[in-house]
Design an enzyme around this catalytic site. Structure first.
Site, short mmCIF file in Angstrom:
data_model
loop_
_atom_site.label_atom_id
_atom_site.label_comp_id
_atom_site.label_asym_id
_atom_site.label_seq_id
_atom_site.Cartn_x
_atom_site.Cartn_y
_atom_site.Cartn_z
CG ASP A 133 39.56 73.43 36.01
OD1 ASP A 133 40.18 73.35 34.82
OD2 ASP A 133 40.09 74.24 37.08
CG LEU A 134 40.34 67.34 34.68
CD1 LEU A 134 41.47 66.71 33.66
CD2 LEU A 134 39.38 66.59 35.02
N GLY A 175 42.49 72.97 27.31
CA GLY A 175 43.30 72.54 28.26
C GLY A 175 42.64 71.36 29.33
CG ASP A 176 42.51 71.67 33.48
OD1 ASP A 176 42.10 72.81 32.83
OD2 ASP A 176 42.80 71.63 34.55
CD GLU A 177 38.92 76.21 31.11
OE1 GLU A 177 38.47 76.56 30.16
OE2 GLU A 177 39.21 76.86 32.18
#
Length: 188
Positions: A133-134, A175-177
């Protein structure tokens, strides 16, 4: 019965006509009826011949036209079939991959994870699943815009691919995952 004969001069030019009058009692009516019947037969045969020729040419043209139309239709069907197959493949890809990064999406990730677990059970090996995750990705989108965020996600995808083996699975869940499936590990 009147018979008309042309009279030419010495040079072959028309000079006049000679009319011969015959008494109808002297004319053989059977021969006149026979000629008439032969003329009707010849006319009927001529009409049948013309109709047959017309029908033959019409059928021949019809067959040629139908063959041309069939060929065009077959080509169009083949073209449309190929087009549909390409669109179907594209839809399958879109259904199982993230549009931005071209990585497997959640649906394909789950399928590959199930396959990896079954493979590990059969071969008594191990599977590892990494979840990435970012941090502060929302700030990148809010500060620099979604285009910059998309470029960042694509850059991360390229870096992850360089770090992993060809048969490992990298997926973008949204998303960012990101998730990674590492297969064929000897020890946990």
């Amino acid at each position: 019965l009147i018979s008309l004969y042309e009279l030419p001069d010495i040079h072959g030019n028309e000079m006049g006509y000679f009319l011969l009058f015959n008494d109808l009692d002297q004319v053989d009516m059977q021969s006149v009826v026979g000629i008439r019947e032969r003329l009707v037969l010849v006319a009927t045969l001529a009409i049948l011949l013309l109709v047959s020729a017309f029908y033959y040419l019409y059928v021949k043209r019809y067959r040629v036209l139908m063959n041309e139309l069939n060929e065009k239709l077959e080509q169009e069907v083949a073209s449309k079939t190929l087009e549909l197959e390409e669109k179907n493949e594209n839809l399958k890809h879109l259904a199982h991959h993230d549009a931005l990064t071209q990585l497997p999406n959640r649906l394909l990730f789950m399928d590959r994870l199930e396959q990896a677990i079954r493979y590990a059970k059969r071969h008594k090996s191990h599977v590892s699943v990494l979840f990435l995750d970012l941090d502060r990705f929302k700030e990148v989108n809010d500060t620099f815009g979604h285009e910059a965020g998309d470029k960042l996600l694509q850059a991360i995808t390229r870096r992850l691919r360089k770090c992993l083996r060809d048969y490992d699975t990298i997926a973008r869940l949204g998303g960012d995952e990101f998730t990674v499936i590492l297969e064929g590990l000897e020890e946990p």
